[in-house]
Design a protein around this motif. Structure first.
Motif, mmCIF file in Angstrom:
data_model
loop_
_atom_site.group_PDB
_atom_site.id
_atom_site.type_symbol
_atom_site.label_atom_id
_atom_site.label_comp_id
_atom_site.label_asym_id
_atom_site.label_seq_id
_atom_site.Cartn_x
_atom_site.Cartn_y
_atom_site.Cartn_z
ATOM 1 N N ALA A 183 -37.177 87.195 9.524
ATOM 2 C CA ALA A 183 -36.764 87.483 10.756
ATOM 3 C C ALA A 183 -37.239 86.882 11.748
ATOM 4 N N PRO A 184 -37.427 85.460 12.062
ATOM 5 C CA PRO A 184 -38.306 84.903 13.208
ATOM 6 C C PRO A 184 -38.053 85.623 14.554
ATOM 7 N N ALA A 185 -36.678 85.709 14.890
ATOM 8 C CA ALA A 185 -36.259 86.419 15.979
ATOM 9 C C ALA A 185 -37.028 87.523 16.617
ATOM 10 N N PHE A 186 -36.823 88.558 15.409
ATOM 11 C CA PHE A 186 -37.763 89.800 15.565
ATOM 12 C C PHE A 186 -39.274 89.645 15.579
ATOM 13 N N GLU A 187 -39.733 88.662 14.938
ATOM 14 C CA GLU A 187 -41.140 88.293 14.850
ATOM 15 C C GLU A 187 -41.513 88.012 16.275
ATOM 16 N N ASP A 188 -40.554 87.276 16.891
ATOM 17 C CA ASP A 188 -40.970 86.693 18.319
ATOM 18 C C ASP A 188 -41.012 87.667 19.239
ATOM 19 N N TRP A 189 -40.117 88.606 19.177
ATOM 20 C CA TRP A 189 -39.847 89.843 20.212
ATOM 21 C C TRP A 189 -41.014 90.944 19.765
ATOM 22 N N MET A 190 -41.439 90.940 18.716
ATOM 23 C CA MET A 190 -42.627 91.743 18.433
ATOM 24 C C MET A 190 -44.023 91.269 18.772
ATOM 25 N N ALA A 191 -44.113 89.850 18.929
ATOM 26 C CA ALA A 191 -45.152 89.291 19.584
ATOM 27 C C ALA A 191 -45.251 89.370 21.177
ATOM 28 N N ALA A 192 -44.166 89.185 21.656
ATOM 29 C CA ALA A 192 -43.964 89.435 23.044
ATOM 30 C C ALA A 192 -44.183 90.744 23.303
ATOM 31 N N GLU A 193 -43.722 91.805 22.606
ATOM 32 C CA GLU A 193 -43.979 93.244 22.667
ATOM 33 C C GLU A 193 -45.497 93.469 22.789
ATOM 34 N N ARG A 194 -46.118 92.826 21.961
ATOM 35 C CA ARG A 194 -47.872 93.113 21.718
ATOM 36 C C ARG A 194 -48.226 92.699 22.953
ATOM 37 N N GLU A 195 -47.825 91.223 23.579
ATOM 38 C CA GLU A 195 -48.515 90.870 24.556
ATOM 39 C C GLU A 195 -48.136 91.729 25.925
#
Length: 616
Positions: free
Chosen positions: A118-130
């Motif tokens: 789920a790359p879109a979720f992974e991208d969201w998760m990375a943005a949330e972490r930042e």
């Protein structure tokens, strides 16, 4: 109640118990976290693309419906599915990231959790972490800044260390850590923190620290930030934090100072009874101003002192700086008439006719310095000075325009025409603030006891707190002395004093040792006996000879070398027995001086001190 922990590895608790196993399936848990963190409804198409992008549409929608069924079993009606929109009611799930206290123990958002397909979720998760990292850093630095401003130095340092734990090359956090150590009197640790940051920055990014960081390090290295700057740093661990009304007063003074740096000149009148921490607050503000690169001048007014005497004391106490050369020659010539040493520093003034307007040369000199660096002028015991001197200091602020100039006066809470007039003008024709210090209440003494005795149980702390409040009437100076004496081994027995304390309409400086409760007088005597020999001898010499004695004369009176005398004076200033300005040393309170003279200095010792000082 549903609790969701996302700082660190994800955890879900339903009414304190583990959730259904189905909810912990990777995509079910991912959907729960995403909906719990969403501030608005999401469409089904969006959620399918987020977590099931590679499935055929009907299979993906089936998987979404199954995930929503599992979530509904846990959250019930809080899961709203309105046509094509899906949302969890805001607040229905308690998420740890929304707890303001989470900043004190930050973790990585969904640490170790992944949804590889789920790359879109992974991208969201990375943005949330930042976003989380940036938010926590902002919160940590805001907390650190507030703590350093109001005297919570240890807590402020811990917030800075937490910020560096998240981002080791975060330069504001490195500066906050350096500042905290410096204000605690731990200059070596402050410079060690700077060197560690500098080395890591060079090693990892091949960069040097910013100019702001380099300048801060240089100020820490060279400026006399705190009283008794040469005192042993081992004693810094015993520095009492600012407590009670002093903490609020310091925070207010720091706020005024920050406005001053932004181009809003101001006067601060710090008013309070003897022993309520006015000089301590002034010292703390001065240390912060020096770290900001300001020119700080400190003077202690003498009885009936004229404006010219104050100007001379200010020049000796910190205003005699290279930036003074920016003043007009006639201004420097006028200042040289009250401080002849300026003739040596600025030889050309000998050929210049001085300005003749009273007070104006000093105001112009301060303005010339402020064109280059901010200026903080501190006048302790200001009511001792003549009223024209106080009015002249007020005029400096009035004429400052947008220059970064701040004047701080400490005054007693006694009826005074000059002080009352000045306070009435504050905020009207003189920009500034009246700041008041006062007695400790029981909660302040409890904080003091907790600092001195961290291992005491609740009952022991309450018992000592009540006794200190009763014996000192909440006077901060006496409360601190009594608690320190108990820490040093004083046993408090039943007091047969019997008199009301304090006596009606009398201040601390009007109180004699015999008027005090036995425990308070004993605490001052015990603290004196706890000093090293040179400290006792020097304190006795200052008590006998009075203030404004040259260090060389005090050294002769105490039978020690000048170097030994300087070390003893630094330690006495650090331990707040004495306060210093360019003209000499005075006791922080008259009561401490009287205890030393009455109980600790014999007639023979007094005679010998006077003889060695040439006063026999």
């Amino acid at each position: 109640m549903i609790e969701l922990d996302v700082l660190g590895p994800p955890h879900v608790h339903v009414d304190g118990s583990d959730p259904p196993q189905e909810l912990l399936w990777r995509k079910h848990l991912a959907l729960l976290v995403y909906l719990a963190r969403s501030s608005r409804a999401r469409t089904r198409d969006h959620l399918v693309g987020l977590l099931w992008p590679d499935k055929e549409e009907y299979k993906a929608r089936h998987s979404l419906n199954e995930a929503l069924r599992v979530i509904r079993r846990v959250v019930g009606e809080a899961l709203r599915t309105d046509g094509d929109n899906v949302q969890i009611t805001p607040g229905a799930i308690l998420v740890d990231i929304d707890d303001p206290t989470s900043v004190s123990n930050p973790g990585v958002f969904l640490d170790g959790f992944t949804v590889p397909d789920a790359p879109a979720f992974e991208d969201w998760m990375a943005a949330e972490r930042e976003n989380l990292r940036a938010r926590i850093l902002d919160q940590l630095m805001g907390n650190s800044d507030r703590c350093l401003a109001d005297g919570h130095l240890t807590t402020g340092r811990q917030f800075a260390e937490n910020a560096l734990g998240i981002e080791s090359l975060h330069e504001p956090a490195a500066r906050a850590l350096m500042t905290a150590y410096a204000l605690e009197g731990k200059r070596a640790l402050a410079l060690k923190a700077y060197q560690r940051f500098r080395d890591q920055l060079e090693r990892e990014l091949d960069m040097a620290p910013s100019t702001a960081t380099e300048e801060l390090a240089e100020r820490i290295r060279t400026e006399p930030l705190v009283p008794g700057a040469r005192a042993s740093e081992a004693a810094a661990d015993d520095v009492l934090p600012v407590i009670g009304t002093g903490r609020l007063a310091l925070a207010t003074c720091v706020d005024v100072w920050r406005h001053t740096l932004a181009g809003n000149p101001a006067m601060i009148v710090l008013r309070g009874d003897p022993g309520t921490g006015k000089t301590r607050v002034a010292d703390e503000l001065a240390a912060r101003a020096r770290l900001d690169g300001a020119v700080v001048a400190f003077a202690r007014a003498l009885d009936g002192e004229s404006a010219s005497g104050i100007w001379s004391a200010m020049l000796k106490g910190g205003l005699d700086v290279p930036e003074l050369a920016g003043a007009a020659p006639q201004v420097l010539a006028a200042l040289a008439e009250v401080e002849p040493d300026l003739h040596v520093k600025f030889p050309a003034v000998k050929q210049t006719r001085p300005s003749s307007v009273a007070g104006e040369p000093f105001s112009q000199a301060v303005a010339a310095i402020a064109e280059v660096r901010p200026v903080l002028l501190v006048l302790d015991d200001a009511l001792k000075a003549e009223q024209p001197a106080l009015e002249a200091l007020g005029s400096i602020v009035q004429r400052a325009g947008g220059a970064p100039i701040c004047v701080l006066l400490t005054v007693l809470s006694v009826p005074s025409v000059s002080a009352d007039s000045l306070c009435q003008r504050l905020g009207r024709d003189i920009p500034g603030e009246l700041v008041v210090t006062g007695s400790f209440v029981e909660s302040h003494v409890a904080e003091l006891v907790s600092w001195a005795f961290p291992d005491y149980d609740e009952q022991a702390s309450e018992r000592l707190t009540r006794r200190v409040v009763a014996d000192t009437a909440g006077n901060p100076f006496l409360a601190v002395e009594l608690v320190r004496a108990v820490k040093a081994g004083l046993e408090i027995t039943d007091d047969k004093h019997g008199k009301p304390w304090p006596e009606k309409a009398r201040t601390l400086d009007q109180t004699m040792p015999g008027d005090l409760p036995q425990t308070v007088a004993a605490s001052l005597r015990l603290r004196f006996r706890g000093l090293a020999e040179h400290g006792q001898e020097m304190l006795a010499a200052v008590a006998v000879l009075g203030g404004n004695e040259p260090t060389e004369n005090l050294a002769r009176a105490g039978e020690m070398s000048t170097q030994e005398a300087e070390g003893a004076l630094d330690m006495l200033e650090w331990q707040r027995w004495l306060v210093a300005d360019a003209r000499g040393y005075s006791f922080v309170t008259g009561l401490a001086k009287e205890v030393v003279l009455t109980d600790m200095v014999t007639k023979g010792k007094k005679r010998r001190i006077l003889e060695r000082a040439g006063r026999s």
